[in-house]
Design an enzyme around this catalytic site. Structure first.
Site, PDB file in Angstrom:
ATOM      1  N   HIS A 202      24.492 -13.881  22.805  1.00  0.00           N
ATOM      2  CA  HIS A 202      24.503 -15.266  22.355  1.00  0.00           C
ATOM      3  C   HIS A 202      24.292 -16.135  20.765  1.00  0.00           C
ATOM      4  O   HIS A 202      25.137 -17.115  20.933  1.00  0.00           O
ATOM      5  CB  HIS A 202      23.431 -16.143  22.998  1.00  0.00           C
ATOM      6  CG  HIS A 202      23.798 -15.937  24.145  1.00  0.00           C
ATOM      7  ND1 HIS A 202      21.829 -16.600  25.646  1.00  0.00           N
ATOM      8  CD2 HIS A 202      24.380 -14.700  25.697  1.00  0.00           C
ATOM      9  CE1 HIS A 202      22.690 -15.641  26.762  1.00  0.00           C
ATOM     10  NE2 HIS A 202      23.335 -14.958  26.420  1.00  0.00           N
ATOM     11  N   GLU A 443      43.348  -0.796  26.206  1.00  0.00           N
ATOM     12  CA  GLU A 443      42.696  -0.626  25.552  1.00  0.00           C
ATOM     13  C   GLU A 443      40.737   0.492  25.918  1.00  0.00           C
ATOM     14  O   GLU A 443      39.729   0.496  25.562  1.00  0.00           O
ATOM     15  CB  GLU A 443      41.118  -1.912  25.681  1.00  0.00           C
ATOM     16  CG  GLU A 443      41.241  -2.244  27.223  1.00  0.00           C
ATOM     17  CD  GLU A 443      40.234  -3.781  26.607  1.00  0.00           C
ATOM     18  OE1 GLU A 443      39.203  -4.022  26.365  1.00  0.00           O
ATOM     19  OE2 GLU A 443      40.153  -4.322  28.127  1.00  0.00           O
ATOM     20  N   ASP A 467      37.700  -1.777  22.188  1.00  0.00           N
ATOM     21  CA  ASP A 467      37.951  -1.087  22.935  1.00  0.00           C
ATOM     22  C   ASP A 467      37.973  -0.320  23.179  1.00  0.00           C
ATOM     23  O   ASP A 467      37.589   1.227  23.319  1.00  0.00           O
ATOM     24  CB  ASP A 467      37.410  -1.326  24.550  1.00  0.00           C
ATOM     25  CG  ASP A 467      36.195  -2.353  24.762  1.00  0.00           C
ATOM     26  OD1 ASP A 467      35.067  -2.278  25.159  1.00  0.00           O
ATOM     27  OD2 ASP A 467      36.484  -3.516  25.684  1.00  0.00           O
TER      28      ASP A 467
HETATM   29  C1  PEP Z   1      39.393  -5.673  22.880  1.00  0.00           C
HETATM   30  O1  PEP Z   1      38.770  -4.164  22.920  1.00  0.00           O
HETATM   31  O2  PEP Z   1      39.927  -5.522  21.512  1.00  0.00           O
HETATM   32  C2  PEP Z   1      39.214  -7.120  22.798  1.00  0.00           C
HETATM   33  C3  PEP Z   1      40.036  -7.358  22.686  1.00  0.00           C
HETATM   34  O3  PEP Z   1      38.392  -6.812  24.568  1.00  0.00           O
HETATM   35  P1  PEP Z   1      36.575  -7.243  24.294  1.00  0.00           P
HETATM   36  O4  PEP Z   1      36.363  -7.470  22.371  1.00  0.00           O
HETATM   37  O5  PEP Z   1      36.814  -8.853  24.822  1.00  0.00           O
HETATM   38  O6  PEP Z   1      36.178  -6.225  25.041  1.00  0.00           O
HETATM   39 MG    MG Z   2      38.199  -5.226  25.299  1.00  0.00          MG
END
Ligand code: PEP
Ligand code: MG
Length: 590
Positions: A202, A443, A467
């Site tokens: 946060h 991802e 991810d």
């Molecule tokens: C990612 O996984 O690269 C992405 C953009 O999603 P987040 O960071 O929100 O998981």
């Molecule tokens: Mg992601």
């Protein structure tokens, strides 16, 4: 940590942490006195129980008043309601009937002062929450601790609460909770440093939204720092430098001056096209988490929003925004960036992102119930969001994107829900963009491998490297202990990226990258060389990436990718990237 903990004043000492908010701060260190400490304890007589109960009730009331005031303050600063909802979560902690009853029962039974009984009850909750590995629950513990600390302070209003001195300072805290962050006097705050926290906590999210330079996750050897010590906080490299030597001070002075000149130069690029030196155009758009960030995205000349993370709306499971609220929020962003458009990513809760009902702690949350899995299992919530996206499409160009798609079944199921929503809206006579584009994030390694099967069923791909890297290399993206294994330049990642781009182009759809890799100019040559069509990056990275782009030749990027595909080690790959990046925009690496 108190002032007599000092073990060293001599010599410069550097502590490495995680840079969460860019900038350099130079000044004295101040501590935020908000450790949740055992209060003084004393026995009370039976006749005093009622008075203590009354004290407790009025401390709760005062805390409630303060939290509401903080929320107001945040809203006045231009935050939207989804951010301010953090304080609704805090108010809920205050209203917890079980805690209240336990305190009153404890008061009668133990006959000790109410602050000690309250402390005991909260401590027990905190200990059991912290024993669980779920990051959501850990965040909850911070919320509870924050609120409980305020209650304790209000119970002992006559005691010194360790307030921060009124001079410009770098703030140091164990952790900064949302209410700490908002309650800070910005005019005196040069930067903040915390021992706990990650890029997704946060604190970091709020700090970025408020534009405060910061470093979190600092491991401070006991007794090393004290209030009043001079420090340099390097929010670019994630460093806290204690007792900086004169030489270091000078280096940072010149770094700040250089950054200021560079930032001015970058500002000039605002209206310039995002294209390589030889004229290959790229769509450069911005990532946002809160609706109001769209102003920053526009101010930095981006072509719309390439990733609108909507999780922050769903801060509490029981208080989801309704369809009208979502329609308005999405529509406001779409209207603000029109005609460029916004890609609204449907809910990606779970794992490192908050929302969970707290009852289903998972041993492996990153491999658990997150992203599209949650949406498909909760059609009411999912359809509410899809309908809102569709209805918002009358106010500007909206695209819809699904997170965490692992294969064709999930994509088809999600699209079937979307079709249901479209049919319903037609029947109701509500208009929406009939040609709305729908895409999915790539991802997960499984999605990358079957990208050729997914491509015919979507209008675009957006690669989530955050991810994709963690799942491919099996490296937790928020765990500092394995951070050095988190390697965008891993040959396996490069192969997957290549597969996805080729699959997209073979099926005549466009492909973007919205993970952090897209915001790092070191990797811009790879992404250009691979033929990516769009890069979507955090607002603070936009002009840097544009600058990098404009200094690269697309053909040299293609050649780089061909050369890299023959290399076997990350080190060799990174060395080639560094060499090219330094040759073309060395000013970023001085
Ligand atoms: C990612 O996984 O690269 C992405 C953009 O999603 P987040 O960071 O929100 O998981
Ligand atoms: Mg992601």
């Amino acid at each position: 940590m108190g002032s007599d903990d000092v073990s060293t004043d001599a010599g410069e000492y550097r502590i490495r942490g995680i840079a969460v908010s860019r900038g350099i701060a130079v000044g004295p260190l101040q501590f935020q006195g908000r450790q949740f400490e055992r209060p003084r304890t004393w026995p009370i007589e039976e006749w005093q129980v009622e008075a203590d109960e009354a004290r407790f009730r009025s401390a709760l009331k005062e805390t409630q008043r303060q939290i509401e005031a903080l929320k107001e303050q945040l809203l006045k600063r231009g935050a939207d309601h989804s951010e301010a909802r953090i304080f609704d979560a805090h108010l809920l902690v205050l209203e917890d009937q079980v805690v209240f009853d336990e305190v009153l029962a404890g008061l009668r039974q133990d006959r000790m002062n109410v602050e000690s009984v309250y402390y005991k009850v909260i401590r027990r909750y905190l200990d059991s929450l912290r024993a669980v590995k779920d990051p959501y629950l850990r965040e909850r513990a911070i919320d509870i601790e924050d609120v409980a600390n305020r209650v304790l302070i209000n119970l002992r209003a006559d005691e010194d609460t360790g307030s921060v001195r009124a001079e410009p300072h770098v703030l140091f805290a164990m952790d900064l909770t949302p209410s700490d962050t908002v309650g800070l006097d910005r005019s005196l705050l040069l930067g903040f440093a915390t021992q706990l926290g990650s890029f997704t906590s946060h604190t970091a999210i709020m700090a970025r939204a408020l534009g405060i330079p910061g470093v979190v996750g600092l491991e401070i050897p006991p007794g090393l720092i004290r209030a009043g010590q001079d420090v340099i906080l390097d929010g670019y490299n994630g460093l806290l430098i204690i007792n900086p030597e004169e030489e270091t001070g000078k280096e940072y002075e010149s770094l700040s001056a250089q950054q200021a000149v560079l930032n001015q130069r970058l500002e000039q690029l605002r209206e310039e096209p995002a294209q390589t030196a030889d004229g290959k155009a790229i769509i450069l758009s911005g990532n946002i988490e809160f609706g109001h960030e769209v102003d920053e995205v526009k101010r930095r000349g981006a072509k719309g929003v390439g990733l609108y993370r909507t999780e922050f709306f769903y801060f509490q499971k029981d208080r989801h925004p309704d369809e009208a609220q979502q329609t308005k929020a999405y529509g406001d962003v779409a209207a603000a960036v029109d005609p460029d458009g916004v890609i609204i990513r449907t809910l990606d809760v779970g794992a490192d992102k908050f929302y969970s009902d707290g009852r289903h702690a998972e041993p492996n949350p990153f491999l658990g119930w997150r992203g599209i899995r949650v949406s498909l299992a909760e059609p009411v919530v999912f359809k509410r969001q899809l309908r809102a996206c569709l209805r918002a499409s009358t106010r500007g160009k909206v695209r819809i994107m699904y997170p965490m798609i692992s294969g064709i079944e999930e994509l088809r199921q999600a699209n079937a829900f979307l079709k249901e929503c479209q049919d319903e809206l037609r029947e109701e006579g509500s208009s929406f963009d009939e040609k709305i584009e729908v895409g999915c994030m790539i991802e997960l390694p499984s999605a990358a491998v079957v990208a050729d099967q997914l491509a015919p069923e979507v209008d675009f791909f957006s690669i989530g490297t955050n991810d994709l890297i963690q799942y491919t290399i099996a490296v937790d993206r928020v765990n500092e202990r394995v951070a050095d294994l988190y390697q965008p330049g891993h040959p396996a990642i490069l192969r997957l990226l290549k597969m996805v781009v080729e699959a997209a182009h073979d099926h005549k759809i466009w492909v973007g990258v919205c993970g952090e890799m897209a915001g790092d100019p070191l990797f811009t040559p790879i992404l250009i060389g691979l033929g990516v069509d769009e890069l979507s990056v955090g607002p603070s990275q936009l002009l840097r990436v544009k600058h990098a782009l404009r200094h690269l030749d697309s053909m040299e990027c293609v050649k780089l990718v061909a050369d890299l595909s023959r290399l076997h080690t990350v080190e060799e790959i990174m060395e080639r990237c560094r060499t090219l990046a330094k040759a073309r925009y060395g000013e970023f690496y001085q």
